[in-house]
Write an enzyme that holds these catalytic residues in place. Structure first.
Site, short mmCIF file in Angstrom:
data_model
loop_
_atom_site.label_atom_id
_atom_site.label_comp_id
_atom_site.label_asym_id
_atom_site.label_seq_id
_atom_site.Cartn_x
_atom_site.Cartn_y
_atom_site.Cartn_z
N SER A 294 35.94 84.10 58.60
CA SER A 294 36.09 83.98 57.16
C SER A 294 37.13 82.92 56.75
O SER A 294 36.92 81.74 56.99
CB SER A 294 36.41 85.35 56.57
OG SER A 294 35.98 85.42 55.23
N ASP A 305 35.41 69.21 59.98
CA ASP A 305 34.55 68.32 59.20
C ASP A 305 35.27 67.06 58.77
O ASP A 305 34.65 65.99 58.63
CB ASP A 305 34.03 69.05 57.95
CG ASP A 305 32.88 69.99 58.26
OD1 ASP A 305 32.55 70.15 59.45
OD2 ASP A 305 32.31 70.57 57.31
N LYS A 319 31.33 84.16 59.36
CA LYS A 319 31.25 84.90 58.09
C LYS A 319 31.52 83.92 56.96
O LYS A 319 32.65 83.48 56.76
CB LYS A 319 32.25 86.05 58.04
CG LYS A 319 32.17 86.83 56.72
CD LYS A 319 33.16 87.96 56.68
CE LYS A 319 33.04 88.72 55.36
NZ LYS A 319 33.48 87.89 54.22
#
Length: 390
Positions: A294, A305, A319
């Protein structure tokens, strides 16, 4: 205030709940806590409760009937992250988010089946000092067998007044261990800073509670010579927490730009950018495992990224959903899934997780991943121009 939590324990395949042994519950949700509208007139549920209380041969207390009804409704919803907290449990959740709680210092998780396991151990807590480990299966509390107990029931049994003793029995592999613990009021940090060989600074985060982002930024800014050999961000076993703290943590390692996007049903996507420029130059490795979930995946995903860090370890939990707390009239609360988050590259990690750049088998001892991370940092440092080295 957005809150995300994975409710997982290290090594679990599927986890259905996580609560804190100092109280109960975890962080997951969005925005200020909503309050449910009051019903205009009694409905069929109220009538049924009155009938049971007044006419059944073996009546059930109204409070238990209400909880059973709410639990059944949530089960019908089919949302495995939906949860109901009593007023006391929810207040404990809030205390945990603010870094203050009373108890033995455990996060508890339930996988498929009935076993209640230790999801995380608070450093410096009674459980941590006694040697309780992540993955331990709880078999008894104060001599009472915990067979068939829910996570909340185990947490409630472990909770109590400060300085009151409690005995915890766990199964670890084929062996049984008993721990004599003393409950205590705890106000501590979920951030641990350690120096590793070669001027490497390791920053370990056990959960994203209030103030974590500020502490991480301070650790990065303070004494840059202390991390001239690189930074290691350890998110292993981190079940999540407050989204704004995750954003602040990621910002400590980025110069600017996007950290995460939050998509809520019926609302335009909300973009969270770097809160203030951070250290975007020092070589960085992020340690992850199956217990990284999460909000912790928000941090790892954003740094991955943005090509800011090398991810080392095993695949994260996966999640990508967000839960929102709704406070009911009696102080209890519901948590319902209301949205999803996406990484800067637009990835939805729900059910997928993050694959590491450098894989380390989950079966290997934890120091193995740290040694691999140190090797990666040495390689990254060797590629930097001399003028950019600490």
């Amino acid at each position: 205030m957005l809150r995300l939590t994975g409710r997982v324990f290290r090594g679990a395949a599927v986890v259905v709940a996580v609560v804190c042994a100092y109280g109960a519950g975890v962080m997951s949700g969005a925005g200020p806590v909503k309050r449910a509208p009051q019903a205009a007139r009694p409905g069929v549920l109220d009538e049924a409760a009155r009938r049971i209380a007044g006419e059944a041969a073996a009546p059930v207390p109204p409070g238990e009937l209400e909880r059973a009804a709410i639990t059944a409704m949530l089960r019908r919803l089919g949302d495995r992250w939906a949860h109901y907290y009593t007023a006391q449990e929810y207040d404990d959740v809030q205390g945990r988010l603010n870094g203050r709680y009373s108890g033995v210092g455990l996060w508890l998780g339930a996988a498929e089946g009935t076993a209640v396991r230790v999801a995380s151990v608070q450093p410096g807590s009674a459980a941590g000092k006694a040697g309780v480990r992540v993955g331990d299966v709880i078999t008894a509390v104060s001599g009472a067998p915990a067979t068939g107990w829910s996570v909340t029931e185990v947490a409630t049994a472990l909770r109590g007044r400060p300085d009151a003793p409690v005995e915890l029995t766990v199964r670890r592999g084929s062996a049984e261990h008993r721990f004599q613990l003393l409950r205590s009021l705890v106000e501590t940090s979920d951030v641990t800073i350690r120096q590793r060989p070669g001027q490497v600074r390791l920053i370990q985060i056990s959960a994203f509670t209030r103030g974590v982002g500020r502490q991480v930024r301070s650790a990065v800014i303070a004494d840059p010579r202390g991390h001239a050999g690189g930074l290691m961000l350890d998110l292993r076993g981190n079940p999540g927490g407050l989204l704004d703290e995750a954003v602040e943590t990621a910002s400590a390692f980025l110069a600017g730009g996007r950290v995460v996007t939050y998509e809520k049903r019926g609302a335009p996507p909300q973009r969270f950018d770097v809160t203030a420029p951070g250290d975007a130059r020092t070589p960085l490795v992020v340690l992850v495992d199956a217990g990284t979930a999460s909000a912790a995946e928000v941090v790892a995903g954003s740094l991955s990224d943005r090509d800011r860090a090398v991810i080392v370890g095993s695949r994260t939990f996966g999640k990508g959903s967000v839960q929102e707390p709704v406070r009911l009239g009696d102080g209890s609360a519901l948590e319902l899934t209301v949205g999803r988050y996406r990484t800067p590259a637009g990835r939805n990690l729900d059910g997928v997780g993050i694959d590491p750049d450098v894989a380390v088998s989950a079966d290997r001892p934890p120091p193995t991943a740290e040694q691999r991370a140190l090797a990666v940092l040495h390689g990254l440092l060797a590629t930097l121009p001399m003028k950019d080295r600490g």
